[in-house]
Design a protein around this motif. Sequence first.
Motif, short mmCIF file in Angstrom:
data_model
loop_
_atom_site.label_atom_id
_atom_site.label_comp_id
_atom_site.label_asym_id
_atom_site.label_seq_id
_atom_site.Cartn_x
_atom_site.Cartn_y
_atom_site.Cartn_z
N MET A 1 -18.54 2.45 2.25
CA MET A 1 -17.32 2.00 2.00
C MET A 1 -17.12 0.90 2.33
N GLN A 2 -16.70 -0.23 2.28
CA GLN A 2 -16.03 -1.65 2.11
C GLN A 2 -15.37 -1.74 3.26
N ARG A 3 -14.77 -2.76 3.60
CA ARG A 3 -14.21 -2.40 5.15
C ARG A 3 -13.17 -3.71 3.91
N ARG A 4 -11.88 -3.97 4.20
CA ARG A 4 -10.81 -4.72 4.03
C ARG A 4 -10.68 -6.36 4.80
N SER A 5 -10.38 -7.17 4.58
CA SER A 5 -10.50 -7.94 5.10
C SER A 5 -9.04 -7.85 5.74
N VAL A 6 -9.03 -8.22 7.16
CA VAL A 6 -7.32 -7.68 7.82
C VAL A 6 -6.22 -8.46 6.72
N ARG A 7 -6.37 -9.64 5.85
CA ARG A 7 -5.69 -10.49 4.96
C ARG A 7 -5.07 -9.22 3.99
N GLU A 8 -6.23 -8.26 3.60
CA GLU A 8 -6.18 -6.86 2.32
C GLU A 8 -5.67 -6.29 3.57
N THR A 9 -5.55 -5.81 4.05
CA THR A 9 -5.05 -5.18 4.67
C THR A 9 -3.47 -5.13 5.08
N GLU A 10 -2.92 -6.60 5.22
CA GLU A 10 -1.72 -7.05 5.16
C GLU A 10 -0.74 -6.76 3.64
N LEU A 11 -1.85 -7.17 2.65
CA LEU A 11 -0.77 -6.82 1.54
C LEU A 11 -0.82 -5.97 0.83
N VAL A 12 -2.29 -4.45 1.46
CA VAL A 12 -1.85 -3.06 1.21
C VAL A 12 -1.04 -2.93 1.89
N PHE A 13 -0.12 -2.99 3.26
CA PHE A 13 0.40 -2.45 3.67
C PHE A 13 1.71 -3.19 3.43
N THR A 14 2.03 -3.97 2.67
CA THR A 14 3.24 -4.67 2.13
C THR A 14 3.36 -3.99 0.88
N THR A 15 2.72 -4.05 0.31
CA THR A 15 2.86 -3.45 -0.82
C THR A 15 3.43 -2.21 -0.85
N ARG A 16 3.54 -1.45 -0.23
CA ARG A 16 3.25 0.86 -0.09
C ARG A 16 4.82 0.14 0.78
N ALA A 17 4.72 -0.73 1.50
CA ALA A 17 6.46 -0.48 2.63
C ALA A 17 6.83 -0.96 1.35
N LEU A 18 7.08 -1.98 0.74
CA LEU A 18 7.77 -2.23 -0.91
C LEU A 18 7.77 -1.05 -1.23
#
Length: 122
Positions: free
Chosen positions: A1-18
Motif C-alpha cells: 500500500m502506498q503512503r499518502r503525503s502529508v498534503r494528501e492526508t490533510e486533503l482527505v481529512f478536510t474532505t471528510r470533515a466537510l
Amino acid sequence: MQRRSVRETELVFTTRALAAMSLQLLTGFPSAEAAASITDGQDDQGIDAIGCSPSAPDLWLVQAKWSEQGKARFGVEGALKLLHGLRQLDNRDFDRFNRRVRQHADRVRDILESPNAGCTSS
C-alpha cells in the motif's frame, strides 16, 4: 500500500470533515455520529457519508469536494461514479461497497423499502 503525503492526508481529512459537517447540518446529528457516518474511501462508489434517521424513513447521502482555493468541481466522472453508486444502493447491491457503507446496509435497506420513504433535496 502506498503512503499518502502529508498534503494528501490533510486533503482527505478536510474532505471528510466537510462531509461530516454537511451531514450534521442536514440532520442535526451530534458531531460524533456525523463523523461515524463517513464512508469516503476506496470502494465508496462516490458516496462520502450516509446518514440514516433512527426513527423515520429518512436517508441522507453526501458527496463532498474540498479545495483550499474554493475551486473543487464535481465533474462528469464523479457524477457518473455517484450515479452508479446510487443505482447499487437502489438495487441493494452492498457487496461492492467498502465496509463503511456496508455497516449502514440494514438501515439503508429498511429505509429504501419503507412505504413512507420520500425524496427531497437540499
